[in-house]
Design an enzyme around this catalytic site. Structure first.
Site, PDB file in Angstrom:
ATOM      1  N   SER A 188       0.768  -1.039   0.044  1.00  0.00           N
ATOM      2  CA  SER A 188       0.167   0.106   0.198  1.00  0.00           C
ATOM      3  C   SER A 188       0.688   1.418  -0.097  1.00  0.00           C
ATOM      4  O   SER A 188       1.517   1.380  -0.945  1.00  0.00           O
ATOM      5  CB  SER A 188      -1.025  -0.101   1.176  1.00  0.00           C
ATOM      6  N   HIS A 189       0.628   2.159   1.037  1.00  0.00           N
ATOM      7  CA  HIS A 189       1.373   3.287   1.187  1.00  0.00           C
ATOM      8  C   HIS A 189       2.742   3.423   1.836  1.00  0.00           C
ATOM      9  O   HIS A 189       3.514   4.364   1.453  1.00  0.00           O
ATOM     10  CB  HIS A 189       0.426   4.311   1.901  1.00  0.00           C
ATOM     11  N   ASP A 196      -3.176   6.420  -3.378  1.00  0.00           N
ATOM     12  CA  ASP A 196      -1.839   5.543  -2.648  1.00  0.00           C
ATOM     13  C   ASP A 196      -1.126   4.562  -3.520  1.00  0.00           C
ATOM     14  O   ASP A 196      -1.617   4.338  -4.726  1.00  0.00           O
ATOM     15  CB  ASP A 196      -1.723   5.182  -1.308  1.00  0.00           C
ATOM     16  N   ASP A 206      -1.278   1.317  -3.821  1.00  0.00           N
ATOM     17  CA  ASP A 206      -2.095   0.272  -4.430  1.00  0.00           C
ATOM     18  C   ASP A 206      -3.751   0.661  -4.921  1.00  0.00           C
ATOM     19  O   ASP A 206      -4.439   0.013  -5.482  1.00  0.00           O
ATOM     20  CB  ASP A 206      -2.393  -1.045  -3.617  1.00  0.00           C
ATOM     21  N   ASP A 249      -6.201   2.138  -3.255  1.00  0.00           N
ATOM     22  CA  ASP A 249      -7.194   2.204  -2.481  1.00  0.00           C
ATOM     23  C   ASP A 249      -7.611   3.306  -1.652  1.00  0.00           C
ATOM     24  O   ASP A 249      -8.858   3.632  -1.033  1.00  0.00           O
ATOM     25  CB  ASP A 249      -7.403   0.860  -1.689  1.00  0.00           C
ATOM     26  N   ARG A 250      -6.412   4.411  -1.619  1.00  0.00           N
ATOM     27  CA  ARG A 250      -6.919   5.462  -0.504  1.00  0.00           C
ATOM     28  C   ARG A 250      -7.000   6.641  -1.597  1.00  0.00           C
ATOM     29  O   ARG A 250      -6.642   6.743  -2.525  1.00  0.00           O
ATOM     30  CB  ARG A 250      -5.672   5.825   0.153  1.00  0.00           C
ATOM     31  N   LYS A 257     -11.734  -0.641  -0.377  1.00  0.00           N
ATOM     32  CA  LYS A 257     -11.657   0.810  -0.519  1.00  0.00           C
ATOM     33  C   LYS A 257     -11.153   1.390  -1.751  1.00  0.00           C
ATOM     34  O   LYS A 257     -10.428   0.481  -2.371  1.00  0.00           O
ATOM     35  CB  LYS A 257     -11.046   1.607   0.737  1.00  0.00           C
TER      36      LYS A 257
HETATM   37  C1  VG1 Z   1      -3.817   1.612   8.439  1.00  0.00           C
HETATM   38  C2  VG1 Z   1      -5.118   2.479   8.617  1.00  0.00           C
HETATM   39  C3  VG1 Z   1      -6.225   1.521   8.179  1.00  0.00           C
HETATM   40  C4  VG1 Z   1      -6.282   0.933   7.049  1.00  0.00           C
HETATM   41  C5  VG1 Z   1      -4.855  -0.043   6.744  1.00  0.00           C
HETATM   42  C6  VG1 Z   1      -4.814  -0.545   5.353  1.00  0.00           C
HETATM   43  O1  VG1 Z   1      -3.765   0.328   9.300  1.00  0.00           O
HETATM   44  O2  VG1 Z   1      -5.011   3.150   9.510  1.00  0.00           O
HETATM   45  O3  VG1 Z   1      -7.413   2.638   8.531  1.00  0.00           O
HETATM   46  O4  VG1 Z   1      -7.356   0.034   6.941  1.00  0.00           O
HETATM   47  O5  VG1 Z   1      -3.741   0.841   7.250  1.00  0.00           O
HETATM   48  O6  VG1 Z   1      -4.891   0.504   4.342  1.00  0.00           O
HETATM   49  P1  VG1 Z   1      -2.938   0.832  10.598  1.00  0.00           P
HETATM   50  O7  VG1 Z   1      -2.971  -0.601  11.512  1.00  0.00           O
HETATM   51  O8  VG1 Z   1      -1.583   0.843  10.315  1.00  0.00           O
HETATM   52  O9  VG1 Z   1      -3.470   2.045  11.286  1.00  0.00           O
HETATM   53  V1  VG1 Z   1      -4.030   0.302   3.053  1.00  0.00           V
HETATM   54  O10 VG1 Z   1      -4.371   1.565   1.990  1.00  0.00           O
HETATM   55  O11 VG1 Z   1      -2.304   0.709   3.840  1.00  0.00           O
HETATM   56  O12 VG1 Z   1      -4.132  -1.198   2.539  1.00  0.00           O
HETATM   57 CO    CO Z   2      -3.599   1.270   0.200  1.00  0.00          CO
END
Ligand code: VG1
Ligand code: CO
Length: 544
Positions: free
Chosen positions: A114-115, A278, A280, A282-283, A377
């Site tokens: 992801s990010h 982001d 992937d 989804d954000r 998302k």
């Molecule tokens: C974070 C965010 C959470 C989100 C997750 C995955 O998790 O707070 O809201 O669902 O990332 O998003 P954490 O446990 O680090 O707070 V993504 O776009 O990274 O798949």
């Molecule tokens: Co993501």
């Protein structure tokens, strides 16, 4: 010649999926058999039935291609009948969810951290999604972890690599591999939900937008949807060439990491609308000219205006938000007289509610918004939803937001992240807070009086499963709150997140900066957690 091999391996002890899949440094994933072990643990846990189809793709980060070849050969050796893989190994997370659903696949594997930064020294990640297109629920991720701790062998086909850069079919042993256009199904779905001709007209009338793909996966999606289908001018896009190291950036769409876009939207002659997504896809981050929409407000505003959008014109069954997300959407749901659910952090907790038809829109404060059109998302979906509302209302982003606050009040909100603190210190902060929770109710801090405190837990209303330890909440009598939670996606030490929220119905205060409105709560959070003393940190790493 292809032969299925059984390879002896020994288990790793650290393959526990976090908030969203298994995320580790590339160097960890490239250890002998590390990826193979986890993939076999997935297959052993889900036991794909005869004829099963696997969807496969990733965000294009470093190690994506190698991993895809390994996983394809393992899928073939584990009895899959078919694999749908995005061209060049690319599928955004929302597109993967869309493809799984549209083609009736048994599930999918998405390669992304992801990010988190990518590149040879960056992070890699892998997650499994089930046949509804959504992230595997905890029951499955727990059993994958169990399987990974016991694993002694994995199966893989001894075969040449598959050509990934051309769409078309080929055979890998007994498994048919279809290399598909990663964008088409997803773009069609978007076109079925939103009023593309109204958005096209808005853009033709000179409404200027800027979308930042942050050199991550959404580049090709944005080109097809925003340029080809909606006819936005070329200069509406920036950083739309996906790179394995995201151009050495941090593909996290917030005010800190998407600063290039922020400078444009806060600069002279700024466009009317800005957005970023982001790694992937989804954000999303939504900006107006010189204006920032918090993700929590975005969810509330989309909910309040949903019927302006063709795909949602009949209204919403209900909404859901993760616990740390502000309660702005709760106020809208109340007025619309629809249910509003509060779930633990992570998209996997929305799946049951959407499958049961109990919610239509969902959101998280972490720049995640989406709906039951898929089970993830969806960054570009949120961008299009906003554009559709803007086209229908013919008002600026700022005006829509201010009118929303005037009507519902403003949930002033901020999240302070303390990244990469030593795990022991972070655990110490949480343990200290937990010990003191019971003593807090009734105590007064400045103008705030503690109403109640808890460690958030959630009983899924659909399958009855219980999830505990989801964040420490301090709730004040005036509706303000402070939440402490440890991240489940970081790969270095621990990340402590402090979520701060205050409610203000008075329009006269709505122009104030969130950090100023929340300053007293920020101080209380520091005091109660003994953060500086325990971690040595004076200020957060990232403020959103
Ligand atoms: C974070 C965010 C959470 C989100 C997750 C995955 O998790 O707070 O809201 O669902 O990332 O998003 P954490 O446990 O680090 O707070 V993504 O776009 O990274 O798949
Ligand atoms: Co993501």
């Amino acid at each position: 010649m292809t032969a299925a091999l059984t390879i002896a391996t020994s288990a790793y002890s650290d393959q526990k999926p976090g908030t969203s899949g298994l995320r580790k440094r590339v160097t960890v994933f490239r250890q002998a058999h590390y990826l193979e072990n986890f993939v076999q643990a997935i297959f052993d846990s889900i036991e794909p039935p005869d004829g099963a189809t696997l969807v496969l793709g990733g965000d294009g980060r470093y190690y994506n291609r190698e991993a895809i070849q390994i996983i394809l050969k393992m899928a073939a050796a584990n009895g899959y009948a078919r694999a749908l893989v995005g061209k060049s190994g690319i599928l955004s997370t929302p597109a993967a969810s869309c493809v799984i659903r549209k083609h009736g696949a048994f599930g999918g594997i998405i390669l992304s951290a992801s990010h988190n930064p990518g590149g040879i020294d960056g992070d890699f990640g892998i997650k499994y999604n089930t046949s509804n297109g959504g992230p595997a629920p905890e029951k499955i991720t727990d059993s994958i972890f169990e399987a990974s701790r016991k694993i002694a062998q994995y199966r893989i086909l001894d075969a040449p690599d598959v050509e990934l850069d051309r769409t078309g079919d080929c055979m890998l042993g007994e498994m048919k591999v279809s290399v598909i256009d990663p964008v088409a199904d997803y773009a069609d779905l978007m076109e079925s939900l939103f009023d593309f001709s109204a958005i096209r007209e808005l853009l033709q009338q000179g409404f200027r937008i800027r979308f930042d793909a942050m050199h991550a996966v959404t580049g090709p999606y944005a080109k097809e949807i925003l340029l080809n289908r909606l006819k936005a001018p070329e200069d509406s896009l920036m950083n739309c060439v996906p790179l394995p190291d995201f151009g050495k950036g941090h593909p996290d769409p917030n005010l800190t990491y998407a600063h290039e876009l922020v400078e444009v939207l806060y600069g002279e002659d700024a466009p009317d609308f800005g957005a970023a997504s982001d790694g992937d896809g989804d954000r999303n981050m939504i900006l107006g000219r010189h204006f920032f929409i918090t993700p929590s407000d975005s969810l509330a505003i989309l909910t309040a205006n949903a019927t302006l959008v063709p795909g949602y014109s009949k209204g919403l069954a209900g909404v859901a938000r993760s616990m740390p997300t502000s309660s702005a959407v709760d106020r809208v749901a109340k007025e619309l007289d629809i249910p509003c659910f509060e779930t633990p952090t992570g998209w996997k907790f929305f799946g049951n509610l959407m499958d049961a038809g109990r919610v239509t829109l969902c959101g998280e404060e972490s720049f995640g918004t989406g709906s039951s059109h898929i089970r993830e998302k969806d960054g570009l979906w949120a961008v299009l939803f906003w554009l559709n509302i803007l086209a229908a209302k013919k008002q600026s982003v700022e005006t829509i937001s201010r009118e929303h606050w005037a009507r519902f009040g403003r949930n002033v909100y901020s999240r302070h992240d303390y990244e990469a603190i030593p795990t022991e210190a972070a655990n110490g902060v949480m343990a200290h807070l937990k010990e003191n929770l019971a003593r807090l109710p009734g105590q007064t801090f400045g103008r705030y009086r503690v109403d109640c405190c808890d460690d958030f837990s959630y009983r899924d209303p659909v399958d009855g499963s219980l999830c505990t330890g989801q964040g420490l909440r301090i709730l004040f009598t005036d509706g303000s709150r402070i939440v402490f939670r440890l991240s489940g996606t970081g790969t270095e030490g621990a990340t402590l997140r402090i979520y701060l929220e205050a409610y203000d119905p008075d329009v006269a205060n709505h122009h104030l900066d969130a950090q100023i409105v929340l300053s007293e709560l920020i101080k209380i959070a520091g005091q109660l957690s003994e953060l500086e003393m325990r971690t040595g940190r004076k200020a957060p790493t990232v403020i959103t």
